[in-house]
Scaffold this active site. Structure first.
Site, PDB file in Angstrom:
ATOM      1  CE  LYS A  43      -5.085  23.835  -4.787  1.00  0.00           C
ATOM      2  NZ  LYS A  43      -5.122  24.116  -3.395  1.00  0.00           N
ATOM      3  CE  LYS A  53      -3.480  14.058 -15.421  1.00  0.00           C
ATOM      4  NZ  LYS A  53      -4.577  13.535 -16.203  1.00  0.00           N
ATOM      5  CG  ASP A  94      -1.801   1.153   1.371  1.00  0.00           C
ATOM      6  OD1 ASP A  94      -2.322   1.588   0.347  1.00  0.00           O
ATOM      7  OD2 ASP A  94      -1.983   1.651   2.492  1.00  0.00           O
ATOM      8  NE  ARG A 136      -8.724   8.337  -7.497  1.00  0.00           N
ATOM      9  CZ  ARG A 136      -8.994   8.933  -6.343  1.00  0.00           C
ATOM     10  NH1 ARG A 136      -9.337   8.219  -5.295  1.00  0.00           N
ATOM     11  NH2 ARG A 136      -8.905  10.233  -6.216  1.00  0.00           N
ATOM     12  CB  THR A 182      -2.060   3.597  -3.763  1.00  0.00           C
ATOM     13  OG1 THR A 182      -2.606   4.684  -3.038  1.00  0.00           O
ATOM     14  CG2 THR A 182      -1.717   4.061  -5.169  1.00  0.00           C
ATOM     15  CD  GLU A 192      -7.411  21.545  -1.925  1.00  0.00           C
ATOM     16  OE1 GLU A 192      -8.354  21.221  -1.184  1.00  0.00           O
ATOM     17  OE2 GLU A 192      -7.552  22.195  -2.974  1.00  0.00           O
ATOM     18  CG  ASP A 205      -3.981  -1.746   2.774  1.00  0.00           C
ATOM     19  OD1 ASP A 205      -4.182  -1.483   1.575  1.00  0.00           O
ATOM     20  OD2 ASP A 205      -3.535  -0.910   3.581  1.00  0.00           O
ATOM     21  CB  THR A 238      -1.993   6.380   2.154  1.00  0.00           C
ATOM     22  OG1 THR A 238      -2.163   6.890   0.837  1.00  0.00           O
ATOM     23  CG2 THR A 238      -2.248   7.483   3.161  1.00  0.00           C
TER      24      THR A 238
END
Length: 1124
Positions: free
Chosen positions: A645, A626, A455, A836, A754, A579, A866, A457
């Site tokens: 942005k 994007k 994985d 994804r 992921t 962010e 997971d 994250t």
């Protein structure tokens, strides 16, 4: 053009070559024309498709199932496949699977449900009270080794084939079964307690008579459930109301999709507007929900209120759902339950834990089958040499039982005890503190891994974003020069305040006029910094959240009165941690986001002044565009500004011409930073009104709505002013880079799976050095049908030595049509990144690798998403982290940091495999040597089926006389831990399985036959008068030979090994005084006995010592050079 791709024809086919015509309007013109596609099979290797068109779907299975099915197939596992197929057919016939359907759910009326839905109970247990004993026994006796021991032990109840005492057969078997049952029972009780704890959690259920408390397991479809802050959502619900004023709340989804950032959920507008909570029962409303599905990222449904005129209809999307196993992060929510129990998204995406069996156990199982055939063959030879006289069939069975020590029952006992010892060593290793072994049956798997699926994250990264770089084109600021930006911001806002105070009542006009004239000349660095920081502080989807320090009653008053917005009480929430990092950075330099709702946001300047901005439009980030944008109007000046942005690939064509953006983006990417390009455009009132009219019109269109909306927004995205380039770092876990390099050098292929965005995943793959700097990356284009997948796979096939990045949607399409070809290509890549990915897809990828490569896989992760992948892999490793303990509890091994995997595989994996291989073969040698002696003895004494050693001698031989030295092999090591970590290339040899193979097994068989023959013939040659002397000489020489063979096998001595050798020898010598029924005590105290035993032992062992010395001298193993 890549569009002109010749596609290979079917071999021996008269069909012509088909070309994609580059002159066509679209590359994917043929997307749904299956008839055309069938004419152009995808060629992945030299061999062609020799199948008909219909074979596209069946080809992957066909290639693996085209095996000869004869008697050999049936005996070597075919019977098991047939039995399991019959059981599955019976189970399927008896318990027909319920068809999942869409449903209509009335608010607060479970009794109106059209059909019965499953209970909302969590059940992770493998067995119940009735199935526990049969289930455990089946799991044990489905292996040939254990089934063989059971048959042999049962045969001793038949007087005609009885050879020895019953306890010599039943005691070891009973011990193995008892240990297994106790271990399984303990695991079952733990699972039951965990389930009971989850099912007993209390929730508030809203009824006509008010609130009542119900257990999680008693919740039904249609119930109105109240979930408090920080409480787990018990079932899949539609979000009806919240205590938050804005009608939205945040939820944590880390146990569902592995992402630690909070998700914003919106309540149904009709129910949120109701004056009071009890009004939910005064309306007649229902929810129409689609049938339960796997996809956690989508939902389609409708909310209908019938009692209003006209009836109110609202469409429901994923934003209105609250999935089970997520946690409410803000406010109190009320929802109506639509799916329960096994129909919830979290359960549908969780695969059931399978009983994992190590590769070493399967190899030993195969060897025991070979030994069994040797045993039967030897018995047939003995009966044949007898001449098949008398009751030869009974004699055949007696010989089979007599030679049953060829497959010693102590093999299972020793291996199980060895596995427990390896688990204890792993747990006690100071270099990997906090490691827990949850599955003690597969430690050897750690030494045989080829694929590691990880994985992202929380496993490779800490999911903590830190702002690292701000680039304005002519000047760049890093972490050490942020104080300069801070001083510029303080100075620019101080000037703004002073100019406002000088302008008295007309504060807005004087402050604006000098600014409008300024752009004629080149802007100063200070003004450019001011513009860039302001844009970063405004262009986002971040919401500041304040924890209330007062009681429930004073909550709203506190929030309203808290106009100083105390910094220590504020946390930021957003759907992206990037962010949050940007907003935190603007706070650190003086410009703080203090408040935000759906229509406005407020910033606090370094001087404490509050600036209010009205949000006119928001264009959220999508994987296609994007980029994200926002249009705001500043309250003080009335200026309308469009800020945007996004990724550099999307923004390069939008901003005004510059000569530095592309180069600087490349530089930051090489440093492993995630880059965002920030731009702005000032709009007049007329420009904005024109845009808004066109935008609203596009949103109302029925056909091609998304395309029309995108076209209107793109009309604004022209010649935007480039403000800055930001660089954010997602901090990697400690020592991730050296650990990944170590694993790569060990020959382990690493795949990253992921649920995160493609850009993020690619960036982490680079920064963690999963993909080396010199390697190219092939980003697999989004495909939605067979034609697109066909073209993209052909394009990918021409790339060499490049890493693959693919999204879950594209992966699904490729696997539907070109499963075998895709896996074949992907396995050739040095690294693969799948983004994804849903939890189910992660598990599917693991199973694909197992099926197509037949190599051992390991999955490592830290989140609830997971779990399926961890359970599907041959070896599952869970990390205890921020995302909870769900992965850790479901895994076979639990670690605290990713870097510990190096020590776990290189050291413990190596030792466990090497030791078990040596232990297993030595225990077989111990059985083979005594069976050889039995065969020699029977052949000399007229092929009589009489045991050579009886009663306690046989039990003692397998236990106190040889058990300790043999078991001490679990302390042996061929390479020091430091060397194994320093030279990870040594791990590659383990995956080839050379420590336990038919070759090494044959060597041990030859050694056993040689030594058994020498011991028996030597004793027969040297004994003088009585037969009892033969038993004494041969048995003593046998014990000494075994002890010397252990010493010969050991590579690194441990003090416990020396103790075990002398302890066993001492036990044997001491027991001679009590074995007068087997030995002549007067004879064994004479010098003649000693010299005869010594000669036989030397002859049986000395040649092997000489051979070992010569082999070490002239053909040393690869690791011996490193250890010197």
């Amino acid at each position: 053009m890549a569009d002109n791709i010749p596609l290979h024809p079917v071999r021996n086919s008269s069909k012509k070559h088909l070309y994609y015509n580059s002159g066509r309007q679209s590359r994917y013109q043929l997307e749904d024309e299956a008839s055309h596609l069938d004419e152009m099979p995808l060629m992945m290797s030299e061999e062609g498709f020799e199948n008909e068109e219909s074979d596209y779907q069946t080809l992957p299975r066909a290639r693996f199932n085209q095996r000869q099915r004869g008697l050999g197939w049936f005996l070597f596992g075919g019977w098991k496949i047939l039995c399991s197929s019959c059981c599955e057919w019976l189970a399927h016939t008896c318990r027909k699977k319920k068809q999942l359907k869409a449903r209509t759910v009335w608010l607060g009326c479970p009794e109106k449900c059209e059909e019965k839905y499953p209970r909302n109970a969590i059940k992770n247990q493998k067995y119940n009270i009735v199935t526990f004993v049969p289930g455990v026994l089946y799991q044990q006796f489905k292996f040939f080794l254990n089934l063989y021991f059971l048959v042999v032990a049962c045969s001793q109840f038949v007087p005609h084939v009885k050879i020895g005492y019953l306890y010599t057969y039943w005691a070891p078997l009973g011990f193995v079964l008892a240990v297994t049952m106790v271990r399984e029972a303990v695991d079952e009780v733990r699972r039951y307690r965990r389930d009971k704890e989850m099912n007993s959690q209390l929730y508030s259920k809203l009824t006509v008579r008010g609130k009542i408390q119900v257990k999680s397991s008693d919740i039904q479809v249609g119930d109105l459930i109240i979930v408090e802050k920080n409480q787990r959502i018990p079932a899949d619900m539609i979000f009806l109301r919240t205590s938050e004023k804005n009608g939205a709340c945040f939820i944590r989804t880390d146990q569902l999709d592995g992402e630690t950032d909070w998700k914003l959920k919106v309540a149904v507008a009709c129910t949120q507007r109701l004056p009071a909570l009890g009004d939910l029962f005064s309306i007649s409303a229902y929810v129409y929900a689609q049938k339960p599905q796997l996809d956690i990222h989508s939902f389609e449904g409708n909310f209908t209120r019938e009692d209003s005129d006209p009836a109110i209809h609202e469409s429901l999307s994923i934003d209105n759902t609250l999935w089970a196993s997520t946690v409410v992060a803000s406010g109190t929510v009320i929802g109506v339950v639509i799916y329960t129990g096994k129909e919830t998204r979290s359960v549908l995406n969780t695969s059931h834990a399978k009983n994992k069996v190590g590769l070493l156990d399967l190899e030993l199982n195969r060897l025991t089958k070979a030994l069994f055939f040797a045993q039967v063959l030897l018995s047939v030879v003995m009966v044949a040499l007898q001449g098949f006289v008398g009751p030869w069939f009974r004699n055949l069975f007696r010989f089979t039982v007599l030679f049953s020590y060829i497959i010693p029952i102590s093999l299972r006992v020793n291996l199980d005890m060895g596995k427990a010892a390896y688990g204890w060593m792993i747990t006690k290793d100071e270099n990997i503190p906090g490691t827990v072994v949850r599955t003690s049956t597969i430690p050897e798997e750690l030494g045989r891994l080829v694929y590691l699926l990880t994985d992202k994250t929380g496993t490779l990264t800490q999911n903590e974003m830190i702002f690292k770089r701000l680039h304005l084109g002519t000047v760049s600021y890093g972490t050490d020069t942020m104080d300069e930006i801070q001083s510029h911001i303080i100075q620019s806002y101080a000037q703004g305040v002073s100019s406002q105070s000088n302008g008295s009542s007309n504060s807005s006009t004087p402050s604006r006029k000098p600014q409008t004239a300024a752009p004629k000349v080149r802007k100063s660095v200070s003004s450019r910094i001011h513009e860039a920081v302001k844009a970063i502080a405004l262009c986002h989807n971040v919401t500041p959240v304040y924890e209330s320090r007062t009681g429930v009653n004073g909550e709203t008053e506190y929030t309203e009165a808290d106009q100083d917005f105390s910094d220590d009480n504020r946390t930021y929430q957003a759907s992206s941690p990037d962010e949050v990092a940007l907003v935190r950075w603007t706070e650190s330099i003086g410009l703080t986001l203090v408040n935000r709702d759906l229509t406005s946001m407020q910033l606090k300047t370094p001087a404490g002044q509050i600036l209010t901005f009205h949000i006119l439009q928001i264009f959220p980030f999508t994987s296609e565009s994007k980029r994200m944008g926002i249009i705001v109007r500043e309250e003080a000046t009335g200026d309308i500004t469009f800020y945007m942005k996004g990724a550099d690939v999307a923004m390069t064509s939008i901003v005004q011409y510059n000569d530095w953006l592309e180069e600087e983006c490349g530089n930051m990417a090489r440093e492993g930073l995630r880059t965002l390009v920030v731009a702005k455009k000032s709009l007049s009132e007329e420009q904005y009104q024109d845009f808004e009219n066109r935008y609203n019109q596009a949103k109302l269109s029925i056909h091609d709505r998304s395309l029309k909306v995108a076209a209107v927004v793109e009309s604004l995205e022209r010649e935007m002013e480039l403000l800055c380039l930001t660089g954010v770092e997602d901090q990697l876990q400690a020592d991730v880079r050296p650990t990944l390099e170590l694993l790569r050098n060990a020959g382990i292929k690493i795949w990253m799976l992921t649920g995160d965005k493609l850009e993020t995943a690619t960036c982490i793959a680079k920064s963690s050095h999963l993909v080396s700097r010199s390697q190219n990356i092939h980003v697999f284009r989004p495909v939605s049908n067979r034609g697109e997948a066909h073209l993209e796979l052909n394009s990918f096939r021409r790339k060499h030595d490049c890493a693959l990045v693919i999204s879950g949607d594209s992966l699904e399409v490729c696997l539907r049509y070109y499963e075998h070809e895709f896996v074949e290509l992907a396995c050739q890549c040095p690294a693969v990144v799948c983004c994804r990915c849903s939890p189910t897809q992660k598990a599917q990828i693991v199973r694909l690798l197992q099926q197509h490569t037949a190599n051992r896989t390991c999955a490592i992760g830290d989140g609830g998403n997971d779990v399926s992948m961890i359970q599907a892999a041959d070896c599952g490793i869970g990390i205890e982290g921020k995302e909870g303990k769900q992965a850790s509890l479901a895994a076979d091994f639990s670690i605290t940091q990713f870097k510990h995997i190096g020590q776990l595989l290189m050291v413990h994996g190596r030792n466990s495999y090497k030791r078990s291989a040596a232990l297993g073969q030595f225990v077989m040698h111990r059985g083979l040597i005594i069976s050889t002696m039995q065969a020699v003895f029977s052949s000399i004494f007229y092929f009589a089926s009489v045991p050579l050693y009886q009663g306690f001698l046989m039990v003692g031989y397998a236990t106190i006389y040889t058990m300790f030295p043999v078991f001490s092999l679990v302390l042996d090591q061929d390479v020091k831990p430091e060397t194994a970590l320093l030279y990870p290339e040594l791990y590659k040899d383990l995956t080839k399985g050379r420590s336990l193979s038919f070759k090494t097994f044959l060597i041990w068989v030859l050694i056993s036959v040689y030594q058994g023959g020498i011991l028996m013939y030597g004793a027969l040659l040297l004994f003088e008068s009585e037969f009892v002397h033969v038993v004494a000489i041969s048995f003593t020489a046998l014990i000494l030979t075994e002890l010397l063979m252990v010493a010969l096998t050991i590579r690194t001595w441990h003090w416990l090994m020396v103790v075990a050798e002398f302890l066993s020898l001492g036990c044997y010598v001491a027991s001679l005084a009590f074995l007068n029924e087997y030995f002549d005590l007067a004879f064994i105290t004479t010098p003649a006995f000693l010299w005869k035993v010594s000669v036989i032992t030397v002859v049986s062992c000395l040649p092997l010592y000489i051979i070992k010395y010569l082999k070490r001298k002239f053909s040393p193993p690869s690791y011996s050079k490193l250890s010197t």
